[in-house]
Scaffold this motif. Sequence first.
Motif, PDB file in Angstrom:
ATOM      1  N   TYR A  45      83.920 103.509  25.016  1.00  0.00           N
ATOM      2  CA  TYR A  45      84.049 102.438  26.020  1.00  0.00           C
ATOM      3  C   TYR A  45      84.583 102.955  27.356  1.00  0.00           C
ATOM      4  N   HIS A  46      84.060 102.378  28.405  1.00  0.00           N
ATOM      5  CA  HIS A  46      84.541 102.611  29.777  1.00  0.00           C
ATOM      6  C   HIS A  46      84.647 101.226  30.417  1.00  0.00           C
ATOM      7  N   ARG A  47      85.786 100.580  30.181  1.00  0.00           N
ATOM      8  CA  ARG A  47      85.972  99.184  30.613  1.00  0.00           C
ATOM      9  C   ARG A  47      86.474  99.152  32.057  1.00  0.00           C
ATOM     10  N   ALA A  48      85.677  99.735  32.923  1.00  0.00           N
ATOM     11  CA  ALA A  48      86.070  99.859  34.322  1.00  0.00           C
ATOM     12  C   ALA A  48      84.818 100.011  35.174  1.00  0.00           C
ATOM     13  N   GLN A 135      90.051  99.559  37.144  1.00  0.00           N
ATOM     14  CA  GLN A 135      90.091  98.941  35.823  1.00  0.00           C
ATOM     15  C   GLN A 135      91.100  97.786  35.837  1.00  0.00           C
ATOM     16  N   PHE A 136      90.683  96.642  35.344  1.00  0.00           N
ATOM     17  CA  PHE A 136      91.521  95.445  35.386  1.00  0.00           C
ATOM     18  C   PHE A 136      92.004  95.078  33.987  1.00  0.00           C
ATOM     19  N   GLN A 137      93.257  94.633  33.920  1.00  0.00           N
ATOM     20  CA  GLN A 137      93.872  94.267  32.653  1.00  0.00           C
ATOM     21  C   GLN A 137      94.648  92.965  32.828  1.00  0.00           C
ATOM     22  N   GLY A 152      90.539  96.787  29.102  1.00  0.00           N
ATOM     23  CA  GLY A 152      89.976  96.339  30.369  1.00  0.00           C
ATOM     24  C   GLY A 152      89.328  94.975  30.243  1.00  0.00           C
ATOM     25  N   ILE A 153      89.398  94.180  31.310  1.00  0.00           N
ATOM     26  CA  ILE A 153      88.774  92.856  31.338  1.00  0.00           C
ATOM     27  C   ILE A 153      87.770  92.795  32.486  1.00  0.00           C
TER      28      ILE A 153
END
Length: 258
Positions: A45-48, A135-137, A152-153
Amino acid sequence: MDPISYLISQGYKVTSDPGKYKSGIWGLRNYTVNGYNYDNYCGGYHRAYDLVKYDRAPVPAVFDGIVSAGTKSYGNFGGTAVIANKNLGVQVIYGHLARALNVRPGQHVKQGEIIGYQSNTNYQNVRMDSHLHIQFQKYGYINNERDFVCTGINPLTINVDKRRYHAAWMWSGLFIAKKIINIRDFPSLAGQRVGFTGNNMKLYFDKLYDNDGYWWIRCLHNGRTVFIACGKKVQGKVFTETELYGDVEKLNTSGGKE
């Protein structure tokens, strides 16, 4: 405006979008080059988002906030800055920034303030092109290292536009001013004043707003879109029952609420 659109408005281009990976799963990228999987640490995963402008381009804060834990010149993503905003309920990681950083933990920053510069720094000194990793959290300290790096969201639901209004209707008509009224560039008392109405000035409007305790109308004046507060909003009274700073003719309410 969401934070990615904000960065695009500042000249950045998206090079990696977690909503458009081939997997069809948000954030599941599995980016591999010459056998090296850049996303292996996070299970693929790359949640960004990754964005570029140019090497050493200034990186603006996408919203106001406090520089938080995880901010360091030699962090998880190389030069790493973390900025948290409790009111929005989110925090953001800016990664691969040039060393040394422009900010320090505990510092308050404003939207648009330069927090660092686009670069290619990283934790393992892996070869990569200069870019911004963002990257947002959800707001709050993340103790576990892997969770911090991999959580990450989707930021596209976050509104970072400070200029907001309460409600609006696609109503149109003709307003005839009976007082001198400020003309502004946004339907808010915080909007920049760009002129004044004259007595009996006629202004055709195509939208009605409820904001900052006033009724506002959107008009075209001297070739530009402008806004005026045409009357104070009184609790319990709708627009058509309000004593305005002028007269309204040919009111068309068929457009309904925005």
